[in-house]
Motif scaffolding. Structure first.
Motif, PDB file in Angstrom:
ATOM      1  N   ILE A 180       0.843  -1.186   0.000  1.00  0.00           N
ATOM      2  CA  ILE A 180       0.000   0.000   0.000  1.00  0.00           C
ATOM      3  C   ILE A 180       0.885   1.246   0.000  1.00  0.00           C
ATOM      4  O   ILE A 180       1.780   1.380   0.822  1.00  0.00           O
ATOM      5  CB  ILE A 180      -0.942   0.005   1.217  1.00  0.00           C
ATOM      6  N   PHE A 181       0.578   2.136  -0.926  1.00  0.00           N
ATOM      7  CA  PHE A 181       1.300   3.404  -1.047  1.00  0.00           C
ATOM      8  C   PHE A 181       0.323   4.540  -0.773  1.00  0.00           C
ATOM      9  O   PHE A 181      -0.629   4.709  -1.513  1.00  0.00           O
ATOM     10  CB  PHE A 181       1.868   3.565  -2.462  1.00  0.00           C
ATOM     11  N   ALA A 182       0.424   5.309   0.219  1.00  0.00           N
ATOM     12  CA  ALA A 182       1.391   5.269   1.294  1.00  0.00           C
ATOM     13  C   ALA A 182       0.616   5.340   2.603  1.00  0.00           C
ATOM     14  O   ALA A 182      -0.299   6.148   2.736  1.00  0.00           O
ATOM     15  CB  ALA A 182       2.350   6.454   1.190  1.00  0.00           C
ATOM     16  N   LYS A 183       1.033   4.538   3.547  1.00  0.00           N
ATOM     17  CA  LYS A 183       0.359   4.514   4.847  1.00  0.00           C
ATOM     18  C   LYS A 183       0.410   5.882   5.515  1.00  0.00           C
ATOM     19  O   LYS A 183      -0.496   6.249   6.260  1.00  0.00           O
ATOM     20  CB  LYS A 183       0.985   3.457   5.757  1.00  0.00           C
ATOM     21  N   SER A 184       1.448   6.654   5.227  1.00  0.00           N
ATOM     22  CA  SER A 184       1.579   7.979   5.841  1.00  0.00           C
ATOM     23  C   SER A 184       0.377   8.871   5.503  1.00  0.00           C
ATOM     24  O   SER A 184      -0.019   9.716   6.314  1.00  0.00           O
ATOM     25  CB  SER A 184       2.878   8.655   5.409  1.00  0.00           C
ATOM     26  N   THR A 185      -0.217   8.681   4.334  1.00  0.00           N
ATOM     27  CA  THR A 185      -1.406   9.443   3.963  1.00  0.00           C
ATOM     28  C   THR A 185      -2.545   9.128   4.927  1.00  0.00           C
ATOM     29  O   THR A 185      -3.258  10.033   5.382  1.00  0.00           O
ATOM     30  CB  THR A 185      -1.832   9.100   2.519  1.00  0.00           C
ATOM     31  N   LEU A 186      -2.717   7.848   5.243  1.00  0.00           N
ATOM     32  CA  LEU A 186      -3.750   7.450   6.204  1.00  0.00           C
ATOM     33  C   LEU A 186      -3.436   8.000   7.584  1.00  0.00           C
ATOM     34  O   LEU A 186      -4.318   8.509   8.285  1.00  0.00           O
ATOM     35  CB  LEU A 186      -3.876   5.931   6.253  1.00  0.00           C
ATOM     36  N   ARG A 187      -2.178   7.906   7.984  1.00  0.00           N
ATOM     37  CA  ARG A 187      -1.777   8.377   9.314  1.00  0.00           C
ATOM     38  C   ARG A 187      -2.042   9.880   9.461  1.00  0.00           C
ATOM     39  O   ARG A 187      -2.565  10.336  10.481  1.00  0.00           O
ATOM     40  CB  ARG A 187      -0.304   8.074   9.558  1.00  0.00           C
ATOM     41  N   GLN A 188      -1.684  10.648   8.442  1.00  0.00           N
ATOM     42  CA  GLN A 188      -1.926  12.094   8.493  1.00  0.00           C
ATOM     43  C   GLN A 188      -3.419  12.387   8.619  1.00  0.00           C
ATOM     44  O   GLN A 188      -3.822  13.297   9.346  1.00  0.00           O
ATOM     45  CB  GLN A 188      -1.369  12.765   7.237  1.00  0.00           C
ATOM     46  N   PHE A 189      -4.234  11.592   7.952  1.00  0.00           N
ATOM     47  CA  PHE A 189      -5.676  11.801   8.023  1.00  0.00           C
ATOM     48  C   PHE A 189      -6.212  11.480   9.409  1.00  0.00           C
ATOM     49  O   PHE A 189      -6.977  12.255   9.977  1.00  0.00           O
ATOM     50  CB  PHE A 189      -6.396  10.960   6.961  1.00  0.00           C
ATOM     51  N   TRP A 190      -5.810  10.342   9.969  1.00  0.00           N
ATOM     52  CA  TRP A 190      -6.378   9.991  11.275  1.00  0.00           C
ATOM     53  C   TRP A 190      -5.847  10.889  12.387  1.00  0.00           C
ATOM     54  O   TRP A 190      -6.475  11.015  13.428  1.00  0.00           O
ATOM     55  CB  TRP A 190      -6.285   8.506  11.581  1.00  0.00           C
ATOM     56  N   ILE A 207      -3.213   4.867  -2.632  1.00  0.00           N
ATOM     57  CA  ILE A 207      -4.238   5.700  -2.018  1.00  0.00           C
ATOM     58  C   ILE A 207      -4.337   6.982  -2.835  1.00  0.00           C
ATOM     59  O   ILE A 207      -3.364   7.721  -2.967  1.00  0.00           O
ATOM     60  CB  ILE A 207      -3.914   5.985  -0.547  1.00  0.00           C
ATOM     61  N   ARG A 208      -5.522   7.233  -3.390  1.00  0.00           N
ATOM     62  CA  ARG A 208      -5.733   8.397  -4.243  1.00  0.00           C
ATOM     63  C   ARG A 208      -6.443   9.526  -3.505  1.00  0.00           C
ATOM     64  O   ARG A 208      -6.275  10.685  -3.833  1.00  0.00           O
ATOM     65  CB  ARG A 208      -6.541   8.006  -5.482  1.00  0.00           C
ATOM     66  N   PHE A 209      -7.253   9.163  -2.487  1.00  0.00           N
ATOM     67  CA  PHE A 209      -8.008  10.178  -1.747  1.00  0.00           C
ATOM     68  C   PHE A 209      -8.514   9.568  -0.446  1.00  0.00           C
ATOM     69  O   PHE A 209      -8.954   8.423  -0.417  1.00  0.00           O
ATOM     70  CB  PHE A 209      -9.213  10.655  -2.580  1.00  0.00           C
ATOM     71  N   ILE A 210      -8.458  10.361   0.614  1.00  0.00           N
ATOM     72  CA  ILE A 210      -9.139  10.033   1.863  1.00  0.00           C
ATOM     73  C   ILE A 210      -9.729  11.343   2.372  1.00  0.00           C
ATOM     74  O   ILE A 210      -9.032  12.367   2.389  1.00  0.00           O
ATOM     75  CB  ILE A 210      -8.209   9.368   2.918  1.00  0.00           C
ATOM     76  N   GLY A 211     -10.998  11.320   2.708  1.00  0.00           N
ATOM     77  CA  GLY A 211     -11.614  12.552   3.170  1.00  0.00           C
ATOM     78  C   GLY A 211     -13.011  12.315   3.705  1.00  0.00           C
ATOM     79  O   GLY A 211     -13.512  11.192   3.716  1.00  0.00           O
TER      80      GLY A 211
END
Length: 98
Positions: A4-14, A81-85
């Motif tokens: 998965i690219f990139a877990k950091s995107t998820l971490r920043q969101f949570w 990961i293209r978008f989380i919101g």
């Protein structure tokens, strides 16, 4: 096993939305330990996921409070990961091009 690219995107969101943390971690762990070869394989795990064009899928996170858009490379077992919101932010994007 998926990559998965990139877990950091998820971490920043949570970090901004702490009530999403456990839900995103569960999604991440499930994806990492899956061997999805097709969108239908993903649907077997996440029946509410939506299949889009160009190997993209949308996942409802935390009872649809949040949306996660990913792009798959099933051959290489990669997930981008293209978008989380929030649901409201999701309504403002073009999911076909994000």
């Amino acid at each position: 096993m998926e990559r998965i690219f990139a877990k950091s995107t998820l971490r920043q969101f949570w970090e901004k939305h702490p009530n999403s943390e456990q839900h995103l971690k569960t999604w991440y762990d499930t994806a990492m330990n899956s061997n999805w070869k097709t969108p239908n394989d993903v649907k077997k795990t996440y029946s509410n996921a939506s299949i889009l064009k160009d190997s993209r899928m949308v996942f409802n996170i935390k009872g649809n409070d949040y949306r996660l858009v990913v792009k798959f490379n099933f051959e290489k077992q990669w997930i981008f990961i293209r978008f989380i919101g929030t649901h409201n932010e999701y309504d403002k994007i073009n999911i076909e091009t994000v």
